[in-house]
Design a protein around this motif. Structure first.
Motif, mmCIF file in Angstrom:
data_model
loop_
_atom_site.group_PDB
_atom_site.id
_atom_site.type_symbol
_atom_site.label_atom_id
_atom_site.label_comp_id
_atom_site.label_asym_id
_atom_site.label_seq_id
_atom_site.Cartn_x
_atom_site.Cartn_y
_atom_site.Cartn_z
ATOM 1 N N LEU A 1 34.927 32.433 79.214
ATOM 2 C CA LEU A 1 33.892 33.885 79.766
ATOM 3 C C LEU A 1 32.674 33.449 80.456
ATOM 4 C CD1 LEU A 1 33.345 33.545 75.540
ATOM 5 C CD2 LEU A 1 35.254 35.287 77.509
ATOM 6 N N ILE A 2 32.676 34.130 81.014
ATOM 7 C CA ILE A 2 30.874 34.208 81.850
ATOM 8 C C ILE A 2 30.129 34.091 80.797
ATOM 9 C CG2 ILE A 2 29.814 35.235 84.045
ATOM 10 C CD1 ILE A 2 32.258 37.356 84.173
ATOM 11 N N THR B 1 24.587 34.710 75.127
ATOM 12 C CA THR B 1 25.196 35.642 75.294
ATOM 13 C C THR B 1 26.583 35.239 76.504
ATOM 14 O OG1 THR B 1 23.485 36.474 77.033
ATOM 15 C CG2 THR B 1 23.747 37.124 75.914
ATOM 16 N N ALA B 2 27.680 35.745 76.293
ATOM 17 C CA ALA B 2 28.786 35.770 77.212
ATOM 18 C C ALA B 2 29.230 37.186 77.196
ATOM 19 C CB ALA B 2 29.742 34.534 76.326
ATOM 20 N N PHE B 3 30.085 37.166 78.529
ATOM 21 C CA PHE B 3 30.943 38.355 78.905
ATOM 22 C C PHE B 3 31.942 37.838 79.234
ATOM 23 C CE2 PHE B 3 26.270 37.602 80.161
ATOM 24 C CZ PHE B 3 26.053 39.440 79.852
ATOM 25 N N LEU C 1 31.964 30.348 84.963
ATOM 26 C CA LEU C 1 32.230 30.685 84.025
ATOM 27 C C LEU C 1 32.773 29.295 82.818
ATOM 28 C CD1 LEU C 1 35.906 31.324 85.714
ATOM 29 C CD2 LEU C 1 34.272 32.877 84.774
ATOM 30 N N THR C 2 32.582 29.419 81.614
ATOM 31 C CA THR C 2 32.968 28.675 80.624
ATOM 32 C C THR C 2 34.459 29.116 79.503
ATOM 33 O OG1 THR C 2 31.714 27.067 79.062
ATOM 34 C CG2 THR C 2 31.761 29.740 79.401
ATOM 35 N N ASP C 3 34.677 27.865 79.245
ATOM 36 C CA ASP C 3 35.597 27.447 78.279
ATOM 37 C C ASP C 3 35.562 28.176 77.728
ATOM 38 O OD1 ASP C 3 37.847 26.228 80.280
ATOM 39 O OD2 ASP C 3 37.329 24.476 79.395
ATOM 40 N N ILE C 4 36.131 29.089 76.541
ATOM 41 C CA ILE C 4 35.593 29.389 75.001
ATOM 42 C C ILE C 4 35.660 28.115 73.637
ATOM 43 C CG2 ILE C 4 36.700 31.456 73.320
ATOM 44 C CD1 ILE C 4 37.905 32.563 75.296
ATOM 45 N N ILE D 1 29.231 38.242 72.103
ATOM 46 C CA ILE D 1 30.025 38.552 73.327
ATOM 47 C C ILE D 1 29.827 39.885 73.740
ATOM 48 C CG2 ILE D 1 32.557 38.897 74.095
ATOM 49 C CD1 ILE D 1 33.405 35.880 72.221
ATOM 50 N N ASN D 2 29.398 40.250 74.938
ATOM 51 C CA ASN D 2 29.400 41.640 75.488
ATOM 52 C C ASN D 2 28.196 42.385 74.729
ATOM 53 O OD1 ASN D 2 31.873 41.394 77.269
ATOM 54 N ND2 ASN D 2 33.117 42.221 75.493
#
Length: 143
Positions: free
Chosen positions: A52-53, A80-82, A100-103, A121-122
């Motif tokens: 995720l971003i 927050t993550a996208f 970027l990171t691993d979920i 998320i989003n």
């Protein structure tokens, strides 16, 4: 055209459209079954080493980078993550640094930080708010 888009998407983000589709389904039919399906899709992407971003705050005096958090109306803080760059850009707020990171790593970290409630998320569109209980379910842990 779609193939061209995939070529310009970071490899770790490819497949996150499945998460977006599951969230849309959950928004259209908010049932326990659809929630379970959405959590399963997120778990599957996590096990595929999906990413995720995340947005980060610039370092303060201590030189530490902090994940950006949003405060909801109830006063709780959420990371927050996208799922993709298109989702991130929908917020339209100031330019931020993203990584970027691993979920799985993001979720594991979220469980250890007392100041946050969970991960959204989003947050601007196709949104799901994962509190620590839901994150634990995705990770297969009991809390």
């Amino acid at each position: 055209m779609k193939d061209n888009k995939i070529l310009h998407t970071d490899e770790g983000l490819q497949g996150n459209d499945k998460i977006e589709q599951a969230i849309v389904g959950l928004q259209q039919e908010a049932t326990q079954e659809m929630l379970a399906h959405t959590l399963t899709v997120i778990r599957r992407r996590m096990r595929e080493k999906g990413q995720l971003i995340i947005a980060v705050e610039p370092p303060k005096g201590d030189g530490q980078i902090q994940l950006q958090a949003v405060r909801t109306d109830d006063g709780k803080q959420w990371w927050t993550a996208f799922t993709g760059f298109e989702e991130e850009l929908k917020g339209g707020d100031s330019v931020k640094s993203t990584f970027l990171t691993d979920i799985e790593k993001l979720f594991e970290s979220a469980l250890t930080v007392d100041e946050i409630e969970g991960v959204i998320i989003n947050p601007w569109n196709r949104t799901i708010m994962l509190n620590k209980r839901l994150i634990s379910i995705i990770l297969g842990k009991n809390i």
